[in-house]
Design a protein around this motif. Sequence first.
Motif, PDB file in Angstrom:
ATOM      1  N   VAL A 122       0.860  -1.182   0.000  1.00 50.23           N
ATOM      2  CA  VAL A 122       0.000   0.000   0.000  1.00 50.23           C
ATOM      3  C   VAL A 122       0.895   1.231   0.000  1.00 50.23           C
ATOM      4  N   MET A 123       0.681   2.132  -0.963  1.00 42.32           N
ATOM      5  CA  MET A 123       1.520   3.325  -1.014  1.00 42.32           C
ATOM      6  C   MET A 123       0.983   4.370  -0.052  1.00 42.32           C
ATOM      7  N   TYR A 124       1.905   5.071   0.610  1.00 43.16           N
ATOM      8  CA  TYR A 124       1.482   6.161   1.480  1.00 43.16           C
ATOM      9  C   TYR A 124       2.455   7.324   1.340  1.00 43.16           C
ATOM     10  N   ARG A 125       1.955   8.505   1.685  1.00 36.73           N
ATOM     11  CA  ARG A 125       2.799   9.698   1.671  1.00 36.73           C
ATOM     12  C   ARG A 125       3.481   9.810   3.017  1.00 36.73           C
ATOM     13  N   VAL A 126       4.808   9.992   3.015  1.00 38.17           N
ATOM     14  CA  VAL A 126       5.552  10.006   4.263  1.00 38.17           C
ATOM     15  C   VAL A 126       5.466  11.380   4.933  1.00 38.17           C
ATOM     16  N   ASN A 127       5.588  12.443   4.155  1.00 40.15           N
ATOM     17  CA  ASN A 127       5.600  13.791   4.754  1.00 40.15           C
ATOM     18  C   ASN A 127       4.175  14.225   5.099  1.00 40.15           C
ATOM     19  N   PRO A 128       3.957  14.669   6.340  1.00 41.63           N
ATOM     20  CA  PRO A 128       2.595  15.061   6.724  1.00 41.63           C
ATOM     21  C   PRO A 128       2.117  16.316   5.992  1.00 41.63           C
ATOM     22  N   ASP A 129       3.022  17.210   5.716  1.00 42.43           N
ATOM     23  CA  ASP A 129       2.691  18.511   5.137  1.00 42.43           C
ATOM     24  C   ASP A 129       3.132  18.544   3.692  1.00 42.43           C
ATOM     25  N   ARG A 130       2.246  18.940   2.768  1.00 38.21           N
ATOM     26  CA  ARG A 130       2.673  18.911   1.364  1.00 38.21           C
ATOM     27  C   ARG A 130       2.530  20.239   0.634  1.00 38.21           C
ATOM     28  N   TYR A 131       1.942  21.227   1.272  1.00 38.75           N
ATOM     29  CA  TYR A 131       1.717  22.529   0.610  1.00 38.75           C
ATOM     30  C   TYR A 131       2.530  23.629   1.289  1.00 38.75           C
ATOM     31  N   PRO A 132       2.775  24.734   0.559  1.00 38.44           N
ATOM     32  CA  PRO A 132       3.421  25.870   1.222  1.00 38.44           C
ATOM     33  C   PRO A 132       2.502  26.410   2.315  1.00 38.44           C
ATOM     34  N   SER A 133       3.100  27.001   3.315  1.00 38.81           N
ATOM     35  CA  SER A 133       2.305  27.683   4.336  1.00 38.81           C
ATOM     36  C   SER A 133       1.509  28.806   3.665  1.00 38.81           C
ATOM     37  N   LEU A 134       0.294  29.031   4.164  1.00 37.55           N
ATOM     38  CA  LEU A 134      -0.514  30.142   3.645  1.00 37.55           C
ATOM     39  C   LEU A 134       0.066  31.478   4.104  1.00 37.55           C
ATOM     40  N   HIS A 135       1.052  31.397   5.007  1.00 39.10           N
ATOM     41  CA  HIS A 135       1.658  32.616   5.560  1.00 39.10           C
ATOM     42  C   HIS A 135       3.064  32.843   5.016  1.00 39.10           C
ATOM     43  N   GLN A 136       3.377  32.247   3.863  1.00 39.81           N
ATOM     44  CA  GLN A 136       4.677  32.501   3.239  1.00 39.81           C
ATOM     45  C   GLN A 136       4.874  33.987   3.003  1.00 39.81           C
ATOM     46  N   THR A 137       6.125  34.403   3.080  1.00 39.44           N
ATOM     47  CA  THR A 137       6.434  35.816   2.816  1.00 39.44           C
ATOM     48  C   THR A 137       6.381  36.066   1.301  1.00 39.44           C
TER      49      THR A 137
END
Lengths: 99, 446
Positions: free
Chosen positions: B407-422
Amino acid sequence: MKKALIPIVLGLFAESVLAVPMAGEMAAQSCAACHGTQGKLSAESYPELAAMPKQQFIQAMSDFKSGKRASTLMSKVVEGFTAEEIAEMADYFAAQKLD
Amino acid sequence: MMNRRQFLTAAAFGTLALALPARSLFAGVQPHVVVLGGGVGGATFAKYLKMQDRNVRVTVIEKNPTYMRPYGSTEVITGHIGMKDLEVGYDVLKNKYGVEFVFDRVTGGDLDKRSLKLASGTTMTYDKLVVSPGIELMYDKVEGYSEAVANTDIPSAWIPGKQTQLLADQLKAMPQGGTFVMVAPPNPYRCPPGPYERAALVTEWCEKHNPTAKIIILDPKNEFVTDKNMLLGWNRLYNFNISAEFMEGMPSDVKIHNTPSKLEWIRAKDGGKVKSIDANSKTVTFEGGSIKADVLNIIPPQRAGKIAQDLGLSDDKGWCPVNLTDFASNHFKDVYVLGDATHGGMTPKSGFSANSQAKVTAMAVIDALAGREPNENPVWENTCYALAGSDYGLFVADVFRLKEGNVMYRVNPDRYPSLHQTPAQIRLGAVYQQTWMRTFTQDCFA
């Protein structure tokens, strides 16, 4: 053909381990889609990983992981690899020569 | 015989660099690996297989002598680059890596006998076959639409070619205050953030050249990969209204207002699902009403490239089922399938995924030829960069592995940039997106 091929190949295999990938090679190849085949790039905005000293690679990954170093996406990618793999990837890149 | 420690020592002292090009399991016999399709998956596979073992014979069968890259091809539509910039040649794969190319078309084959028939009449046999055929666009699934209409009046421009230029020309010729309608595809499809990036770049282009134009996305879905980051960019750049359910975690500079935006996204829940089109008047009838477009861009439903269907590699859903450890076909022995055409576990239908799959499978094919088991802990990566505007970058980044039962799974919990990027980080994302077009093309084709 397949039946004939396997014993011959296994025979050769005893003579050579060079076609076995380096430890960390598969993980390191996943970097190449941005950082260049074998970590080799020239004059691009991504850091070149080839020939990077081992400790420098490990420190960078550790700083991305802890958030000490700001990043765009490396803080996400680094979560995908164990410390042991990062050390092996560091060995792999340190072993590459710049073109 | 070197053990692993000696091997690493050799590597450390640089002797590996000399040993690498010559390393081979196959000095006496030369296994033949045939690759069907010279796109991202096929090209990357051929290159990395040759890097693993130069004595394996690798032949790529490809229709076109020059590849046209789909990733980044929306930038042709807005004139940021030209059609020529999409072209990629195969010379480096031929000359530096020794990959053989046959520019021909596979018309059929007997995969149980490891044999393919080519249009030229030749038969080609293989020890291992890797099929990387990309996608087929199912134009006819949209009532009133067809490939003929797409080629002349209503381009999809989802596989780059004449339709890409046609859409670019139509955008330029759109009357002032005209309406650009995009019909987004149902899941799964190639390049998940792609339709939304295209809508954004068309909107940006219109701000400069056609400021009273409207851009409307009709969508059979309610969400998409990178949606919150993209919607935030749209709000900042184009005054897009973000609906309440996407507002959680949004930064305080989001403009809440009721004035209409030039960019509108009509989701499935708001009736965005298209029922039919009238090609002559470019009128789209959807669940929520109908719109007459000045420029109409339809991205139709998709399935695995036609040759995968013809060879019996796909299933009733239209995609190719594979064993996730090595992407070996579930339908035929000694056959592997890569890229958009596969179900592919969790890996999205992106060029990055195809490139990553190709490297893992190149190692697995060498293992199979050597009678070894493939690496039991494979790792794949995906990054989709996307733009909300020329200087506004965003991404999704994934690392995938297998757990018990394949079964494939994604290892990293977070996959998107923060909405608070500079702002600087957002701009750097756009720089990296442009850099990636070059470095990725090199990793696949050079």
